[in-house]
Design a protein around this motif. Structure first.
Motif, PDB file in Angstrom:
ATOM      1  N   GLN A 109       0.827  -1.215   0.000  1.00  0.00           N
ATOM      2  CA  GLN A 109       0.000   0.000   0.000  1.00  0.00           C
ATOM      3  C   GLN A 109       0.861   1.265   0.000  1.00  0.00           C
ATOM      4  OE1 GLN A 109      -2.454  -0.483   3.473  1.00  0.00           O
ATOM      5  NE2 GLN A 109      -3.714  -2.104   2.551  1.00  0.00           N
ATOM      6  N   GLY A 110       2.185   1.059  -0.051  1.00  0.00           N
ATOM      7  CA  GLY A 110       3.078   2.203  -0.091  1.00  0.00           C
ATOM      8  C   GLY A 110       3.425   2.777   1.263  1.00  0.00           C
ATOM      9  N   VAL A 111       2.996   2.148   2.358  1.00  0.00           N
ATOM     10  CA  VAL A 111       3.292   2.630   3.704  1.00  0.00           C
ATOM     11  C   VAL A 111       4.644   2.058   4.141  1.00  0.00           C
ATOM     12  CG1 VAL A 111       2.545   2.715   6.112  1.00  0.00           C
ATOM     13  CG2 VAL A 111       0.846   2.719   4.258  1.00  0.00           C
ATOM     14  N   THR A 112       5.505   2.930   4.662  1.00  0.00           N
ATOM     15  CA  THR A 112       6.843   2.517   5.097  1.00  0.00           C
ATOM     16  C   THR A 112       6.970   2.589   6.611  1.00  0.00           C
ATOM     17  OG1 THR A 112       7.875   3.265   3.033  1.00  0.00           O
ATOM     18  CG2 THR A 112       9.312   3.032   4.941  1.00  0.00           C
ATOM     19  N   TYR A 113       7.496   1.523   7.196  1.00  0.00           N
ATOM     20  CA  TYR A 113       7.770   1.479   8.634  1.00  0.00           C
ATOM     21  C   TYR A 113       9.274   1.432   8.828  1.00  0.00           C
ATOM     22  CZ  TYR A 113       2.897  -0.002   8.587  1.00  0.00           C
ATOM     23  OH  TYR A 113       1.549  -0.078   8.380  1.00  0.00           O
ATOM     24  N   GLN A 114       9.764   2.103   9.851  1.00  0.00           N
ATOM     25  CA  GLN A 114      11.193   2.167  10.109  1.00  0.00           C
ATOM     26  C   GLN A 114      11.535   1.507  11.449  1.00  0.00           C
ATOM     27  OE1 GLN A 114      12.262   6.320   9.799  1.00  0.00           O
ATOM     28  NE2 GLN A 114      12.396   6.215   7.556  1.00  0.00           N
ATOM     29  N   PHE A 115      12.659   0.807  11.447  1.00  0.00           N
ATOM     30  CA  PHE A 115      13.146   0.126  12.636  1.00  0.00           C
ATOM     31  C   PHE A 115      14.648   0.372  12.740  1.00  0.00           C
ATOM     32  CE2 PHE A 115       9.535  -2.114  10.949  1.00  0.00           C
ATOM     33  CZ  PHE A 115       8.761  -2.438  12.045  1.00  0.00           C
ATOM     34  N   ARG A 116      15.177   0.226  13.929  1.00  0.00           N
ATOM     35  CA  ARG A 116      16.618   0.355  14.128  1.00  0.00           C
ATOM     36  C   ARG A 116      17.010  -0.453  15.340  1.00  0.00           C
ATOM     37  NH1 ARG A 116      17.672   6.212  16.991  1.00  0.00           N
ATOM     38  NH2 ARG A 116      16.063   6.008  18.610  1.00  0.00           N
ATOM     39  N   GLY A 117      18.308  -0.765  15.432  1.00  0.00           N
ATOM     40  CA  GLY A 117      18.776  -1.548  16.573  1.00  0.00           C
ATOM     41  C   GLY A 117      20.273  -1.695  16.553  1.00  0.00           C
ATOM     42  N   LEU A 118      20.784  -2.480  17.505  1.00  0.00           N
ATOM     43  CA  LEU A 118      22.217  -2.733  17.611  1.00  0.00           C
ATOM     44  C   LEU A 118      22.642  -3.857  16.685  1.00  0.00           C
ATOM     45  CD1 LEU A 118      22.658  -2.608  21.499  1.00  0.00           C
ATOM     46  CD2 LEU A 118      23.070  -0.778  19.855  1.00  0.00           C
ATOM     47  N   LEU A 119      23.867  -3.750  16.196  1.00  0.00           N
ATOM     48  CA  LEU A 119      24.375  -4.763  15.274  1.00  0.00           C
ATOM     49  C   LEU A 119      24.913  -5.978  16.038  1.00  0.00           C
ATOM     50  CD1 LEU A 119      24.516  -4.849  12.178  1.00  0.00           C
ATOM     51  CD2 LEU A 119      26.946  -4.313  12.353  1.00  0.00           C
ATOM     52  N   CYS A 120      24.111  -6.431  16.980  1.00  0.00           N
ATOM     53  CA  CYS A 120      24.421  -7.657  17.732  1.00  0.00           C
ATOM     54  C   CYS A 120      23.103  -8.309  18.114  1.00  0.00           C
ATOM     55  CB  CYS A 120      25.261  -7.340  18.962  1.00  0.00           C
ATOM     56  SG  CYS A 120      24.503  -6.176  20.102  1.00  0.00           S
ATOM     57  N   SER A 121      22.065  -8.018  17.325  1.00  0.00           N
ATOM     58  CA  SER A 121      20.709  -8.446  17.650  1.00  0.00           C
ATOM     59  C   SER A 121      20.477  -9.900  17.255  1.00  0.00           C
ATOM     60  CB  SER A 121      19.685  -7.551  16.943  1.00  0.00           C
ATOM     61  OG  SER A 121      19.888  -6.194  17.281  1.00  0.00           O
ATOM     62  N   ASP A 122      19.880 -10.640  18.168  1.00  0.00           N
ATOM     63  CA  ASP A 122      19.473 -12.020  17.895  1.00  0.00           C
ATOM     64  C   ASP A 122      17.960 -12.054  17.778  1.00  0.00           C
ATOM     65  OD1 ASP A 122      22.052 -13.143  17.989  1.00  0.00           O
ATOM     66  OD2 ASP A 122      21.992 -13.172  20.175  1.00  0.00           O
ATOM     67  N   PHE A 123      17.461 -12.296  16.585  1.00  0.00           N
ATOM     68  CA  PHE A 123      16.019 -12.335  16.359  1.00  0.00           C
ATOM     69  C   PHE A 123      15.627 -13.758  15.986  1.00  0.00           C
ATOM     70  CE2 PHE A 123      16.609  -7.729  14.861  1.00  0.00           C
ATOM     71  CZ  PHE A 123      16.395  -7.236  16.146  1.00  0.00           C
ATOM     72  N   ASP A 124      14.932 -14.419  16.874  1.00  0.00           N
ATOM     73  CA  ASP A 124      14.543 -15.808  16.645  1.00  0.00           C
ATOM     74  C   ASP A 124      13.178 -15.859  15.961  1.00  0.00           C
ATOM     75  OD1 ASP A 124      12.986 -18.391  17.655  1.00  0.00           O
ATOM     76  OD2 ASP A 124      15.130 -18.829  17.719  1.00  0.00           O
ATOM     77  N   TYR A 125      13.152 -16.467  14.780  1.00  0.00           N
ATOM     78  CA  TYR A 125      11.903 -16.643  14.045  1.00  0.00           C
ATOM     79  C   TYR A 125      11.701 -18.126  13.799  1.00  0.00           C
ATOM     80  CZ  TYR A 125       8.578 -16.666  10.158  1.00  0.00           C
ATOM     81  OH  TYR A 125       7.491 -16.914   9.338  1.00  0.00           O
ATOM     82  N   LYS A 126      10.791 -18.723  14.557  1.00  0.00           N
ATOM     83  CA  LYS A 126      10.475 -20.143  14.431  1.00  0.00           C
ATOM     84  C   LYS A 126      11.724 -21.017  14.553  1.00  0.00           C
ATOM     85  CE  LYS A 126       6.338 -19.475  11.579  1.00  0.00           C
ATOM     86  NZ  LYS A 126       5.637 -19.814  10.311  1.00  0.00           N
ATOM     87  N   GLY A 127      12.590 -20.642  15.502  1.00  0.00           N
ATOM     88  CA  GLY A 127      13.788 -21.423  15.756  1.00  0.00           C
ATOM     89  C   GLY A 127      14.963 -21.105  14.858  1.00  0.00           C
ATOM     90  N   VAL A 128      14.812 -20.122  13.958  1.00  0.00           N
ATOM     91  CA  VAL A 128      15.886 -19.741  13.052  1.00  0.00           C
ATOM     92  C   VAL A 128      16.220 -18.273  13.286  1.00  0.00           C
ATOM     93  CG1 VAL A 128      16.599 -19.499  10.641  1.00  0.00           C
ATOM     94  CG2 VAL A 128      15.145 -21.418  11.326  1.00  0.00           C
ATOM     95  N   ASP A 129      17.519 -17.956  13.335  1.00  0.00           N
ATOM     96  CA  ASP A 129      17.915 -16.566  13.493  1.00  0.00           C
ATOM     97  C   ASP A 129      17.644 -15.810  12.190  1.00  0.00           C
ATOM     98  OD1 ASP A 129      19.696 -14.652  15.310  1.00  0.00           O
ATOM     99  OD2 ASP A 129      20.274 -14.368  13.225  1.00  0.00           O
TER     100      ASP A 129
END
Length: 389
Positions: A109-129
């Motif tokens: 729809q053309g809507v943009t969301y922005q995120f930021r964080g540290l370059l040491c982030s561990d994001f677990d998605y269904k058991g996979v980083d």
């Protein structure tokens, strides 16, 4: 720390991630890559730019540009994973001693969301980083993404090959022959594989004689490989002295191949002995052997299983036990049908009935009129011991 709630997501059109690994530390070298710009869209187009620190550090120098295409299905899988993860509450945590990343997610729809964080982030998605997922789907192992690609490498596969050649003097040699020995060519192979979650042990004993054991242990093999440090395993070999005596009638050699997630294969070869093998081989062998022995060789051929007699309701259960390394057996009563030969149990011993852990070596059932000891004079097992005891 800032918590940002995101509105319900729509299908993503593209994602742009800028990863910068500059932190409070030594100044990077001019030709060191310090920033990456990665863009993926829903058609599978990928754009990557890498920037060097440069001579001043005030303006990075573009060092590489890669534009290519991945399968649309893979792009959809990746965009869906990112959208699913970041649609929930996300906490932004910042310090000044590590690199950072920023991400723009643009939906259909053309809507943009922005995120930021540290370059040491561990994001677990269904058991996979998530960082590993991006690198896997894009097909580039050097992407910084969210974690800076600074995690320790992991071992994916270990192959150990053993080869023994033994010359055996023949007792009977034909008078017209020119040989006096026969050669036994024996090999073994051990394969530990993370992808298939299997361990295979194969023996080639001789012509027409091959024995193999295969263990498929879900999550178990993965856990086993995690016990070994990728950077340290098999990293040093002392080697044999120059004047070591060799056996002219026998050789024992090995080849070890270690395959990693990121690093190239590591292959070592040598003589199969204390100083020819890596210094930590004994520890490795003990861990693997304990793992295999835990699962045993089954039970259908064990006499304690096929020879077990079913107990009648009126029967008494007498367990024969031994104390420590002794050979003498002592009877104890129990009503616990789960106790098996080889179990360790807690029993009262001596005149003061102090508690002792003993091993069960036999189990018998007796009718009241056939009991080997008077019921009222026979001590009873307190309980079966837990594994850690």
């Amino acid at each position: 720390m800032t918590e940002v709630k995101r509105p319900p997501r729509s299908s993503l059109k593209k994602v742009r991630i800028v990863s910068n690994n500059i932190c409070n530390g030594p100044m990077p070298e001019p030709d060191e890559e310090v920033e990456q710009h990665l863009t993926i869209d829903d058609e599978g187009n990928v754009w990557l730019s890498g920037y060097h620190f440069g001579n001043t550090g005030e303006q990075y120098k573009k060092a590489r540009t890669e534009n290519f295409k991945i399968e649309k299905e893979l792009a959809d899988k990746l965009l869906n994973a990112l959208a699913t993860y970041f649609e929930n509450e996300y906490s932004e945590i910042f310090t000044t001693d590590t690199g950072t990343w920023t991400m723009e997610m643009t939906n259909t729809q053309g809507v943009t969301y922005q995120f930021r964080g540290l370059l040491c982030s561990d994001f677990d998605y269904k058991g996979v980083d998530l960082s590993d997922l991006v690198r896997e789907i894009i097909g580039l192992d050097d992407l910084y993404v969210f974690d800076g690609n600074c995690k320790s490498d992991v071992i994916n596969r270990i192959t150990l090959e053993y080869h023994r050649l033994t010359k055996i003097k023949s007792k009977e040699v034909p008078h017209d022959s020119n040989w006096g020995y026969v050669t036994w060519d024996y090999t073994e192979q051990l394969i530990i594989d993370r992808k298939t979650e299997t361990i295979e042990h194969i023996q080639n004993i001789g012509t027409g004689c091959k024995i193999s054991h295969k263990y498929e242990i879900e999550e178990g093999v993965d856990s086993l490989l995690e016990d070994f440090e990728a950077e340290e395993l098999f990293s040093h070999i002392e080697g044999n002295p120059i004047d070591v005596m060799e056996n002219p009638n026998e050789t024992k050699d090995y080849k070890i191949t270690v395959e990693y997630k990121k690093s190239p294969k590591y292959i070592i070869e040598g003589s199969y002995d204390r100083y020819g093998l890596p210094d930590d081989f004994a520890d490795f062998a003990e861990v693997v052997l304990d793992f295999i022995c835990f699962y045993g060789r089954g039970e259908m051929l064990r006499p304690s299983v096929y020879g077990k007699i079913k107990r009648c309701q009126s029967d008494y259960i007498f367990c024969s036990v031994i104390f420590g390394a002794g050979d003498k057996e002592y009877y104890y009563l129990t009503e616990d049908d789960s106790i098996e030969i080889g179990d360790r149990v807690l029993v009262p011993a001596g005149n003061d009935n102090h508690e002792v852990i003993v091993e069960v070596v036999n189990i018998e059932y007796f009718r009241k009129e056939n009991v080997p000891l008077p019921i009222e004079k026979t001590k009873r097992i307190i309980r079966k011991c837990m594994y850690e005891e």
